[in-house]
Design a protein around this motif. Structure first.
Motif, PDB file in Angstrom:
ATOM      1  N   ARG A  83       0.848  -1.189   0.000  1.00 57.09           N
ATOM      2  CA  ARG A  83       0.000   0.000   0.000  1.00 57.09           C
ATOM      3  C   ARG A  83       0.881   1.234   0.000  1.00 57.09           C
ATOM      4  NH1 ARG A  83      -4.669  -1.745   4.352  1.00 57.09           N
ATOM      5  NH2 ARG A  83      -5.440  -3.493   3.118  1.00 57.09           N
ATOM      6  N   VAL A  84       0.442   2.238  -0.731  1.00 56.12           N
ATOM      7  CA  VAL A  84       1.165   3.505  -0.843  1.00 56.12           C
ATOM      8  C   VAL A  84       0.173   4.612  -0.515  1.00 56.12           C
ATOM      9  CG1 VAL A  84       2.426   5.035  -2.400  1.00 56.12           C
ATOM     10  CG2 VAL A  84       2.664   2.554  -2.636  1.00 56.12           C
ATOM     11  N   GLY A  85       0.553   5.544   0.346  1.00 58.15           N
ATOM     12  CA  GLY A  85      -0.400   6.592   0.695  1.00 58.15           C
ATOM     13  C   GLY A  85       0.223   7.739   1.455  1.00 58.15           C
ATOM     14  N   PHE A  86      -0.663   8.539   2.062  1.00 56.69           N
ATOM     15  CA  PHE A  86      -0.225   9.676   2.861  1.00 56.69           C
ATOM     16  C   PHE A  86      -1.230   9.946   3.964  1.00 56.69           C
ATOM     17  CE2 PHE A  86      -2.896  11.643  -0.361  1.00 56.69           C
ATOM     18  CZ  PHE A  86      -3.627  12.574   0.361  1.00 56.69           C
ATOM     19  N   GLU A 100      -4.864   5.896   0.962  1.00 56.86           N
ATOM     20  CA  GLU A 100      -3.995   4.852   0.417  1.00 56.86           C
ATOM     21  C   GLU A 100      -4.569   4.362  -0.890  1.00 56.86           C
ATOM     22  OE1 GLU A 100      -3.618   1.820   3.466  1.00 56.86           O
ATOM     23  OE2 GLU A 100      -1.732   2.723   4.124  1.00 56.86           O
ATOM     24  N   ASP A 101      -3.734   3.684  -1.651  1.00 54.89           N
ATOM     25  CA  ASP A 101      -4.173   3.169  -2.946  1.00 54.89           C
ATOM     26  C   ASP A 101      -4.830   1.798  -2.805  1.00 54.89           C
ATOM     27  OD1 ASP A 101      -1.903   1.735  -2.340  1.00 54.89           O
ATOM     28  OD2 ASP A 101      -1.043   1.860  -4.339  1.00 54.89           O
ATOM     29  N   THR A 102      -5.623   1.636  -1.769  1.00 55.46           N
ATOM     30  CA  THR A 102      -6.325   0.373  -1.564  1.00 55.46           C
ATOM     31  C   THR A 102      -7.646   0.392  -2.309  1.00 55.46           C
ATOM     32  OG1 THR A 102      -7.296   1.232   0.460  1.00 55.46           O
ATOM     33  CG2 THR A 102      -5.294  -0.052   0.685  1.00 55.46           C
ATOM     34  N   ASP A 103      -8.007  -0.733  -2.816  1.00 55.82           N
ATOM     35  CA  ASP A 103      -9.237  -0.871  -3.574  1.00 55.82           C
ATOM     36  C   ASP A 103      -9.635  -2.341  -3.550  1.00 55.82           C
ATOM     37  OD1 ASP A 103     -11.221  -0.854  -5.736  1.00 55.82           O
ATOM     38  OD2 ASP A 103     -10.387   1.101  -6.224  1.00 55.82           O
ATOM     39  N   ASP A 104     -10.868  -2.630  -3.827  1.00 58.62           N
ATOM     40  CA  ASP A 104     -11.313  -4.020  -3.857  1.00 58.62           C
ATOM     41  C   ASP A 104     -10.837  -4.755  -5.100  1.00 58.62           C
ATOM     42  OD1 ASP A 104     -12.603  -3.839  -1.440  1.00 58.62           O
ATOM     43  OD2 ASP A 104     -14.501  -3.226  -2.328  1.00 58.62           O
ATOM     44  N   CYS A 105     -10.434  -4.016  -6.100  1.00 55.78           N
ATOM     45  CA  CYS A 105     -10.001  -4.620  -7.358  1.00 55.78           C
ATOM     46  C   CYS A 105      -8.676  -5.349  -7.159  1.00 55.78           C
ATOM     47  CB  CYS A 105      -9.858  -3.539  -8.431  1.00 55.78           C
ATOM     48  SG  CYS A 105      -9.350  -4.158 -10.025  1.00 55.78           S
ATOM     49  N   GLU A 106      -8.664  -6.651  -7.408  1.00 56.14           N
ATOM     50  CA  GLU A 106      -7.466  -7.477  -7.206  1.00 56.14           C
ATOM     51  C   GLU A 106      -6.255  -6.957  -7.970  1.00 56.14           C
ATOM     52  OE1 GLU A 106      -6.882 -10.149  -5.195  1.00 56.14           O
ATOM     53  OE2 GLU A 106      -8.843  -9.755  -4.316  1.00 56.14           O
ATOM     54  N   LEU A 115       7.955   3.232 -12.857  1.00 53.63           N
ATOM     55  CA  LEU A 115       7.742   4.509 -12.198  1.00 53.63           C
ATOM     56  C   LEU A 115       6.247   4.789 -12.135  1.00 53.63           C
ATOM     57  CD1 LEU A 115       9.216   7.031 -11.045  1.00 53.63           C
ATOM     58  CD2 LEU A 115       9.061   8.013 -13.342  1.00 53.63           C
ATOM     59  N   TYR A 116       5.751   5.161 -10.962  1.00 56.63           N
ATOM     60  CA  TYR A 116       4.343   5.451 -10.747  1.00 56.63           C
ATOM     61  C   TYR A 116       4.186   6.889 -10.269  1.00 56.63           C
ATOM     62  CZ  TYR A 116       3.390   0.417 -10.883  1.00 56.63           C
ATOM     63  OH  TYR A 116       3.274  -0.889 -11.263  1.00 56.63           O
ATOM     64  N   ARG A 117       3.113   7.525 -10.703  1.00 51.50           N
ATOM     65  CA  ARG A 117       2.784   8.882 -10.250  1.00 51.50           C
ATOM     66  C   ARG A 117       1.312   8.903  -9.913  1.00 51.50           C
ATOM     67  NH1 ARG A 117       2.007  14.525 -13.114  1.00 51.50           N
ATOM     68  NH2 ARG A 117       0.801  13.217 -14.469  1.00 51.50           N
ATOM     69  N   THR A 118       0.985   9.379  -8.721  1.00 53.94           N
ATOM     70  CA  THR A 118      -0.414   9.505  -8.325  1.00 53.94           C
ATOM     71  C   THR A 118      -0.689  10.953  -7.950  1.00 53.94           C
ATOM     72  OG1 THR A 118      -0.042   9.038  -5.982  1.00 53.94           O
ATOM     73  CG2 THR A 118      -0.433   7.138  -7.420  1.00 53.94           C
ATOM     74  N   ILE A 119      -1.912  11.376  -8.182  1.00 56.21           N
ATOM     75  CA  ILE A 119      -2.338  12.723  -7.809  1.00 56.21           C
ATOM     76  C   ILE A 119      -3.647  12.599  -7.040  1.00 56.21           C
ATOM     77  CG2 ILE A 119      -3.053  15.001  -8.610  1.00 56.21           C
ATOM     78  CD1 ILE A 119      -1.307  14.541 -11.094  1.00 56.21           C
ATOM     79  N   THR A 120      -3.667  13.177  -5.852  1.00 55.17           N
ATOM     80  CA  THR A 120      -4.867  13.197  -5.021  1.00 55.17           C
ATOM     81  C   THR A 120      -5.421  14.615  -5.015  1.00 55.17           C
ATOM     82  OG1 THR A 120      -3.953  11.468  -3.622  1.00 55.17           O
ATOM     83  CG2 THR A 120      -5.792  12.744  -2.722  1.00 55.17           C
ATOM     84  N   GLY A 137       3.935   7.298   3.211  1.00 50.01           N
ATOM     85  CA  GLY A 137       4.410   5.981   3.592  1.00 50.01           C
ATOM     86  C   GLY A 137       3.950   4.895   2.640  1.00 50.01           C
ATOM     87  N   SER A 138       4.630   3.770   2.743  1.00 51.97           N
ATOM     88  CA  SER A 138       4.261   2.564   2.012  1.00 51.97           C
ATOM     89  C   SER A 138       4.549   1.375   2.918  1.00 51.97           C
ATOM     90  CB  SER A 138       5.063   2.442   0.714  1.00 51.97           C
ATOM     91  OG  SER A 138       4.819   1.178   0.112  1.00 51.97           O
ATOM     92  N   HIS A 139       3.665   0.379   2.858  1.00 50.71           N
ATOM     93  CA  HIS A 139       3.854  -0.791   3.711  1.00 50.71           C
ATOM     94  C   HIS A 139       3.152  -2.010   3.135  1.00 50.71           C
ATOM     95  CE1 HIS A 139      -0.265  -0.636   5.636  1.00 50.71           C
ATOM     96  NE2 HIS A 139      -0.196   0.541   5.063  1.00 50.71           N
ATOM     97  N   PHE A 140       3.611  -3.153   3.578  1.00 47.01           N
ATOM     98  CA  PHE A 140       2.890  -4.398   3.401  1.00 47.01           C
ATOM     99  C   PHE A 140       2.160  -4.584   4.726  1.00 47.01           C
ATOM    100  CE2 PHE A 140       6.500  -5.004   0.484  1.00 47.01           C
ATOM    101  CZ  PHE A 140       5.827  -5.384  -0.670  1.00 47.01           C
ATOM    102  N   PRO A 141       0.825  -4.453   4.748  1.00 45.51           N
ATOM    103  CA  PRO A 141       0.099  -4.456   6.023  1.00 45.51           C
ATOM    104  C   PRO A 141       0.476  -5.626   6.932  1.00 45.51           C
ATOM    105  CG  PRO A 141      -1.380  -3.966   4.214  1.00 45.51           C
ATOM    106  CD  PRO A 141      -0.067  -4.373   3.601  1.00 45.51           C
ATOM    107  N   MET A 142       0.773  -5.274   8.165  1.00 42.25           N
ATOM    108  CA  MET A 142       1.093  -6.227   9.229  1.00 42.25           C
ATOM    109  C   MET A 142       2.379  -7.012   8.955  1.00 42.25           C
ATOM    110  SD  MET A 142      -1.411  -5.347  11.049  1.00 42.25           S
ATOM    111  CE  MET A 142      -1.711  -6.453  12.379  1.00 42.25           C
ATOM    112  N   VAL A 143       3.181  -6.593   7.958  1.00 41.15           N
ATOM    113  CA  VAL A 143       4.407  -7.315   7.617  1.00 41.15           C
ATOM    114  C   VAL A 143       5.626  -6.397   7.730  1.00 41.15           C
ATOM    115  CG1 VAL A 143       5.636  -8.615   5.826  1.00 41.15           C
ATOM    116  CG2 VAL A 143       3.159  -8.910   6.110  1.00 41.15           C
ATOM    117  N   GLN A 144       5.668  -5.317   6.922  1.00 44.25           N
ATOM    118  CA  GLN A 144       6.839  -4.432   6.956  1.00 44.25           C
ATOM    119  C   GLN A 144       6.511  -3.060   6.386  1.00 44.25           C
ATOM    120  OE1 GLN A 144       9.716  -6.401   4.340  1.00 44.25           O
ATOM    121  NE2 GLN A 144       9.578  -4.710   2.918  1.00 44.25           N
ATOM    122  N   MET A 145       7.305  -2.079   6.839  1.00 41.01           N
ATOM    123  CA  MET A 145       7.265  -0.736   6.272  1.00 41.01           C
ATOM    124  C   MET A 145       8.254  -0.691   5.119  1.00 41.01           C
ATOM    125  SD  MET A 145       5.101   1.186   7.851  1.00 41.01           S
ATOM    126  CE  MET A 145       5.548   2.778   7.227  1.00 41.01           C
TER     127      MET A 145
END
Length: 168
Positions: A83-86, A100-106, A115-120, A137-145
């Motif tokens: 996950r990537v977010g602020f 965060e860039d979480t979504d239900d879409c697999e 290279l990725y660019r996001t605009i909120t 921040g970016s993390h793998f939930p419950m695993v690592q930052m």
């Protein structure tokens, strides 16, 4: 009391000291870059910027003006579930919201190298007058930052007569 490297930075009431503490290290230019990136062997943050509706980098916005938060990061190897977010906080440390860039879409949970660019977009009249801080921040939930840059950008909302305000 606020100290930095043994030197007195500020002496005031608690709310002022908390505000000053959050300002330490925050960029006030509206952008911050990490030429080699910050992160790990999976993902690195390259740059973050604050843009006004005219696509100009700034950290000061009229209360009626839209804010665009742009982040650029590089994925170094195929990853699943990162996950990537602020997070946006007020000057006294209260969390306004997290995105965060979480979504239900697999397919959005997988990222291929590149290279990725996001605009909120934050619409005008959404935030109150005052100073805010952005943490990325970016993390793998419950695993690592992967990376965590706390309060690395500051932005100011000015009330110049828009909704909820007046001009003297």
């Amino acid at each position: 009391i606020l100290l930095q490297k043994g030197e007195l930075l500020a002496f005031s009431d608690a709310s002022h000291i908390v505000s000053k503490y959050l300002e330490v290290g925050a960029e006030t230019t509206g952008y911050k870059t990490w030429p080699k990136g910050i992160g790990n062997d999976a993902i690195k943050l390259i740059k973050v910027r604050l843009l006004n509706p005219k696509n100009v980098i700034t950290n000061t916005f009229d209360i009626t003006e839209s804010i665009y938060i742009e982040k650029e990061f590089v994925v170094l190897k195929a990853i699943e579930g990162a996950r990537v977010g602020f997070r946006l906080t007020t000057s006294d440390g209260i969390i306004v919201f997290t995105s965060e860039d979480t979504d239900d879409c697999e397919s959005l949970n997988s990222k291929t190298p590149g290279l990725y660019r996001t605009i909120t977009h934050i619409p005008g009249n959404f935030l109150n007058e005052g100073q805010y801080f952005l943490t990325f921040g970016s993390h793998f939930p419950m695993v690592q930052m992967n990376y965590f840059e706390e309060n690395c950008l500051s932005l100011t909302i000015e009330n110049t007569g828009g909704v909820g305000g007046f001009v003297d």
